[in-house]
Design an enzyme around this catalytic site. Structure first.
Site, PDB file in Angstrom:
ATOM      1  N   LYS A 163       0.841  -1.210   0.000  1.00 33.15           N
ATOM      2  CA  LYS A 163       0.000   0.000   0.000  1.00 33.15           C
ATOM      3  C   LYS A 163       0.869   1.251   0.000  1.00 33.15           C
ATOM      4  O   LYS A 163       0.659   2.170  -0.789  1.00 33.15           O
ATOM      5  CB  LYS A 163      -0.896   0.007   1.249  1.00 33.15           C
ATOM      6  CG  LYS A 163      -1.529   1.356   1.533  1.00 33.15           C
ATOM      7  CD  LYS A 163      -2.372   1.350   2.776  1.00 33.15           C
ATOM      8  CE  LYS A 163      -1.692   1.821   4.031  1.00 33.15           C
ATOM      9  NZ  LYS A 163      -1.410   3.271   4.111  1.00 33.15           N
ATOM     10  N   ASN A 164       1.862   1.279   0.894  1.00 31.73           N
ATOM     11  CA  ASN A 164       2.662   2.501   1.044  1.00 31.73           C
ATOM     12  C   ASN A 164       3.597   2.736  -0.137  1.00 31.73           C
ATOM     13  O   ASN A 164       4.115   3.840  -0.298  1.00 31.73           O
ATOM     14  CB  ASN A 164       3.456   2.475   2.352  1.00 31.73           C
ATOM     15  CG  ASN A 164       2.556   2.724   3.552  1.00 31.73           C
ATOM     16  OD1 ASN A 164       1.375   3.038   3.397  1.00 31.73           O
ATOM     17  ND2 ASN A 164       3.108   2.590   4.749  1.00 31.73           N
ATOM     18  N   ARG A 193      -8.512  -0.232   5.021  1.00 31.80           N
ATOM     19  CA  ARG A 193      -7.667   0.779   4.380  1.00 31.80           C
ATOM     20  C   ARG A 193      -6.323   0.178   3.960  1.00 31.80           C
ATOM     21  O   ARG A 193      -5.714   0.648   3.002  1.00 31.80           O
ATOM     22  CB  ARG A 193      -7.389   1.943   5.346  1.00 31.80           C
ATOM     23  CG  ARG A 193      -8.580   2.830   5.603  1.00 31.80           C
ATOM     24  CD  ARG A 193      -8.183   4.030   6.429  1.00 31.80           C
ATOM     25  NE  ARG A 193      -6.904   4.535   5.979  1.00 31.80           N
ATOM     26  CZ  ARG A 193      -5.939   5.007   6.765  1.00 31.80           C
ATOM     27  NH1 ARG A 193      -6.115   5.059   8.056  1.00 31.80           N
ATOM     28  NH2 ARG A 193      -4.809   5.444   6.266  1.00 31.80           N
ATOM     29  N   ASP A 234       4.796   1.088  12.076  1.00 33.84           N
ATOM     30  CA  ASP A 234       3.581   0.455  11.550  1.00 33.84           C
ATOM     31  C   ASP A 234       3.406  -0.989  12.027  1.00 33.84           C
ATOM     32  O   ASP A 234       2.367  -1.597  11.773  1.00 33.84           O
ATOM     33  CB  ASP A 234       3.586   0.479  10.011  1.00 33.84           C
ATOM     34  CG  ASP A 234       3.219   1.851   9.465  1.00 33.84           C
ATOM     35  OD1 ASP A 234       2.956   2.762  10.267  1.00 33.84           O
ATOM     36  OD2 ASP A 234       3.199   2.005   8.227  1.00 33.84           O
ATOM     37  N   ARG A 246       3.666  20.271  12.104  1.00 30.80           N
ATOM     38  CA  ARG A 246       3.517  18.928  11.574  1.00 30.80           C
ATOM     39  C   ARG A 246       2.122  18.794  10.999  1.00 30.80           C
ATOM     40  O   ARG A 246       1.222  19.455  11.446  1.00 30.80           O
ATOM     41  CB  ARG A 246       3.726  17.936  12.705  1.00 30.80           C
ATOM     42  CG  ARG A 246       5.129  18.018  13.235  1.00 30.80           C
ATOM     43  CD  ARG A 246       5.246  17.205  14.444  1.00 30.80           C
ATOM     44  NE  ARG A 246       4.914  15.827  14.111  1.00 30.80           N
ATOM     45  CZ  ARG A 246       4.629  14.911  15.026  1.00 30.80           C
ATOM     46  NH1 ARG A 246       4.640  15.209  16.279  1.00 30.80           N
ATOM     47  NH2 ARG A 246       4.337  13.699  14.648  1.00 30.80           N
ATOM     48  N   LEU A 249       7.869  19.683   6.350  1.00 25.18           N
ATOM     49  CA  LEU A 249       9.079  19.285   5.612  1.00 25.18           C
ATOM     50  C   LEU A 249       8.807  19.202   4.114  1.00 25.18           C
ATOM     51  O   LEU A 249       9.690  19.471   3.299  1.00 25.18           O
ATOM     52  CB  LEU A 249       9.594  17.938   6.135  1.00 25.18           C
ATOM     53  CG  LEU A 249      10.005  17.934   7.616  1.00 25.18           C
ATOM     54  CD1 LEU A 249      10.302  16.520   8.095  1.00 25.18           C
ATOM     55  CD2 LEU A 249      11.231  18.829   7.830  1.00 25.18           C
ATOM     56  N   CYS A 267      -4.053  20.739   9.503  1.00 28.64           N
ATOM     57  CA  CYS A 267      -2.900  21.251  10.250  1.00 28.64           C
ATOM     58  C   CYS A 267      -2.447  22.594   9.705  1.00 28.64           C
ATOM     59  O   CYS A 267      -2.452  22.813   8.512  1.00 28.64           O
ATOM     60  CB  CYS A 267      -1.721  20.286  10.131  1.00 28.64           C
ATOM     61  SG  CYS A 267      -1.751  19.023  11.368  1.00 28.64           S
TER      62      CYS A 267
HETATM   63  C1  UD1 Z   1       4.709   6.940   6.015  1.00 27.04           C
HETATM   64  C2  UD1 Z   1       3.770   5.769   5.924  1.00 27.04           C
HETATM   65  C3  UD1 Z   1       3.217   5.419   7.306  1.00 27.04           C
HETATM   66  C4  UD1 Z   1       4.360   5.211   8.291  1.00 27.04           C
HETATM   67  C5  UD1 Z   1       5.314   6.395   8.278  1.00 27.04           C
HETATM   68  C6  UD1 Z   1       6.558   6.186   9.131  1.00 27.04           C
HETATM   69  C7  UD1 Z   1       2.807   6.033   3.707  1.00 27.04           C
HETATM   70  C8  UD1 Z   1       1.600   6.299   2.910  1.00 27.04           C
HETATM   71  N1  UD1 Z   1       2.669   6.095   5.033  1.00 27.04           N
HETATM   72  O1  UD1 Z   1       3.930   8.053   6.466  1.00 27.04           O
HETATM   73  O2  UD1 Z   1       2.449   4.236   7.186  1.00 27.04           O
HETATM   74  O3  UD1 Z   1       3.825   5.077   9.591  1.00 27.04           O
HETATM   75  O4  UD1 Z   1       5.762   6.645   6.934  1.00 27.04           O
HETATM   76  O5  UD1 Z   1       7.204   5.029   8.751  1.00 27.04           O
HETATM   77  O6  UD1 Z   1       3.871   5.717   3.207  1.00 27.04           O
HETATM   78  N2  UD1 Z   1       6.813  14.788  10.020  1.00 27.04           N
HETATM   79  C9  UD1 Z   1       6.979  16.113  10.268  1.00 27.04           C
HETATM   80  N3  UD1 Z   1       6.879  16.979   9.213  1.00 27.04           N
HETATM   81  C10 UD1 Z   1       6.639  16.572   7.941  1.00 27.04           C
HETATM   82  C11 UD1 Z   1       6.483  15.192   7.698  1.00 27.04           C
HETATM   83  C12 UD1 Z   1       6.573  14.311   8.768  1.00 27.04           C
HETATM   84  O7  UD1 Z   1       7.206  16.530  11.390  1.00 27.04           O
HETATM   85  O8  UD1 Z   1       6.555  17.395   7.037  1.00 27.04           O
HETATM   86  C13 UD1 Z   1       6.912  13.826  11.145  1.00 27.04           C
HETATM   87  C14 UD1 Z   1       5.617  13.031  11.356  1.00 27.04           C
HETATM   88  O9  UD1 Z   1       4.670  13.744  12.077  1.00 27.04           O
HETATM   89  C15 UD1 Z   1       6.154  11.822  12.078  1.00 27.04           C
HETATM   90  C16 UD1 Z   1       7.497  11.578  11.378  1.00 27.04           C
HETATM   91  O10 UD1 Z   1       7.863  12.829  10.812  1.00 27.04           O
HETATM   92  O11 UD1 Z   1       6.378  12.084  13.427  1.00 27.04           O
HETATM   93  C17 UD1 Z   1       7.458  10.507  10.318  1.00 27.04           C
HETATM   94  O12 UD1 Z   1       6.526  10.876   9.313  1.00 27.04           O
HETATM   95  P1  UD1 Z   1       6.726  10.453   7.790  1.00 27.04           P
HETATM   96  O13 UD1 Z   1       7.969   9.653   7.630  1.00 27.04           O
HETATM   97  O14 UD1 Z   1       6.576  11.663   6.942  1.00 27.04           O
HETATM   98  O15 UD1 Z   1       5.490   9.527   7.574  1.00 27.04           O
HETATM   99  P2  UD1 Z   1       4.474   9.524   6.379  1.00 27.04           P
HETATM  100  O16 UD1 Z   1       5.210   9.699   5.089  1.00 27.04           O
HETATM  101  O17 UD1 Z   1       3.337  10.423   6.676  1.00 27.04           O
END
Ligand code: UD1
Length: 440
Positions: free
Chosen positions: A27-28, A405, A313, A126, A130, A121
């Site tokens: 999925k991811n 999902r 996850d 967050r 990023l 948000c």
């Molecule tokens: C992806 C996965 C999700 C998994 C996560 C971490 C998909 C669709 N989802 O989510 O299943 O749990 O990686 O392995 O691939 N953060 C910030 N700012 C940002 C982006 C992220 O602070 O702009 C923080 C998040 O709140 C979190 C951490 O970084 O604490 C990791 O998030 P991120 O790696 O971005 O996860 P996702 O890509 O959303």
């Protein structure tokens, strides 16, 4: 109408889970690959795409932009030549955080995008700061109004981008945007997840110049145009890990097919420490051997980390396994806060789980007992199903749409292993929700 899963757990004379389960495409990986199809006006074919709610939401978002999509037996055909809108609706984006991944491709191809903020948000906080900081470094201008982020640029310009945190989504968004930027983009402290490598492989097969994916430094040299391609999605390491844990909790020699064990090193190591053998029986197939009864799983400590650390996850599922361990386990969550929401429901089955900040203390018990519980998020829902499989008596897991999902045909796959599991309409009104939806 919501649905429930009714699970008849262990009991007198009930056989353990046995047989072979086949893992679906990831999925991811699929979600960013779908977004990447927006980078070209030529058709893109994705093979081994799972039939999941999240994939359907992404399909709707891309169709709403004007693209044509056809899905048949795991093959997804995406044709973005007819895209005529740059705006993604609030209704869909707020249902799934990964929908933010269309931002980079739309900017790269059309120089503009309008997208609702996921979860409402505020910018600068967050979870998407990023993403937009990286894209801003490449020359994108952002404005925020009425909960929508408007992004535009005359031409994306390659730059050096350091990510404060190796965010999976931000790495993917910036990689996609950079494919058609002017000059070279270098992402430092990039995420290392296998899904990043899969995206890079798709982009390369579309004519992009990407190197270093899977290392902390990813380099993307902009090209004028990308072309169509056909690409097979990697197996879902989180689905595979979930079945490995199910097999450890309620199985006897379950085999798991279409699995890349290389992507699951931390889980394999922790299962080993807990006394569960993971045997590679042939390439792409493993067999799970839990400790022989009356021996029990051993308590272990786990800390979630970005890849190649233990995946957040799989934390709810693994901490559920540890409710049956001998001794006390300490689970530390470092990636997402608020990721112990399964603990309350699992405790209703008799588990001893105590949340202390970003730690979960699990005191193992010899058994769990079936109960009615309510799912609150995707991986937490999986944890409840695992608990139900291992518990004595009947468990009803409500609000199973969370599970749908991210887990393809979960009831059919588990029935195939001999589980007594049925899906039914949720007749009893659920209790008040315990928190807001966490889109993973
Ligand atoms: C992806 C996965 C999700 C998994 C996560 C971490 C998909 C669709 N989802 O989510 O299943 O749990 O990686 O392995 O691939 N953060 C910030 N700012 C940002 C982006 C992220 O602070 O702009 C923080 C998040 O709140 C979190 C951490 O970084 O604490 C990791 O998030 P991120 O790696 O971005 O996860 P996702 O890509 O959303």
């Amino acid at each position: 109408m919501s649905e429930s899963l009714i699970i008849e757990g262990k009991g007198e004379g009930k056989p353990p889970l046995q047989g072979t389960v086949n893992i679906s495409g990831s999925k991811n990986a699929t979600l960013p690959l779908m977004a990447a199809s927006l980078l070209t006006d030529a058709p893109v074919q994705l093979i081994d795409v799972p039939d999941l709610l999240d994939v359907r939401i992404m399909k709707k978002i891309i169709i709403n932009l004007g693209a044509r999509i056809n899905y048949q037996e795991g093959n997804l055909y995406l044709d973005s030549s007819t895209v005529n809108s740059y705006s993604a609706s609030y209704r869909l984006v707020t249902r799934m955080r990964a929908s933010f991944l269309i931002l980079g491709p739309l900017l790269a191809r059309f120089g503009k995008a309008r997208i609702s903020m996921p979860g409402g948000c505020a910018i600068g906080q967050r979870p998407v700061d990023l993403h937009w900081k990286g894209l801003a470094t490449m020359g994108t201008e952002f404005t925020l109004g009425n909960g929508y982020l408007e992004a535009s640029c005359r031409q994306l310009i390659g730059n050096r981008i350091y990510l404060d945190y190796p965010s999976v989504g931000a790495t993917e968004n910036i990689m996609m945007a950079a494919t058609q930027a002017q000059g070279t983009t270098v992402i430092e402290n990039a995420a290392l997840e296998p899904e990043i490598v899969d995206l890079a492989n798709l982009l390369i097969s579309m004519g992009a110049k990407v190197s270093g994916a899977g290392t902390p430094t990813v380099k993307i040299q902009g090209v004028d145009k990308l072309h169509g391609t056909s690409h097979k999605v990697i197996p879902d390491r989180i689905e595979a890990g979930t079945y490995m844990i199910a097999a450890a909790m309620a199985g006897k020699g379950v085999k798991i097919n279409n699995i890349l064990l290389d992507h699951l090193k931390p889980l394999t190591a922790k299962l080993g420490e807990a006394g569960v053998a993971v045997l590679e029986t042939s390439p792409g197939e493993v067999k799970i051997l839990p400790p022989e009864s009356p021996q029990r799983i051993k308590a272990v400590n786990v800390k979630t980390m970005p890849y190649p650390g233990f995946p957040t996850d799989l934390q709810p599922q693994f901490s559920t396994l540890l409710t049956l361990a001998e001794g006390v386990s300490l689970i530390t969550e470092t990636v997402f806060e608020n990721r112990f929401r399964h603990a309350e429901a699992i405790s209703r089955l008799g588990a001893d789980m105590k949340i202390e900040g970003n730690n979960l203390v699990v005191r193992g018990k010899p058994r769990l007992r079936g109960s009615r519980v309510k799912a609150t998020d995707l991986r937490g829902a999986a944890a409840l199903v695992l608990a139900g499989l291992a518990a004595e008596g009947k468990t009803e897991v409500q609000d199973i749409y969370h599970l749908d999902r991210g887990y393809e045909a979960v009831d059919l796959k588990l029935s195939g292993l001999g589980a007594k599991i049925t899906r039914q309409r949720q007749t009893v009104l659920p209790e008040a929700p315990t928190g807001k939806n966490q889109n993973m």
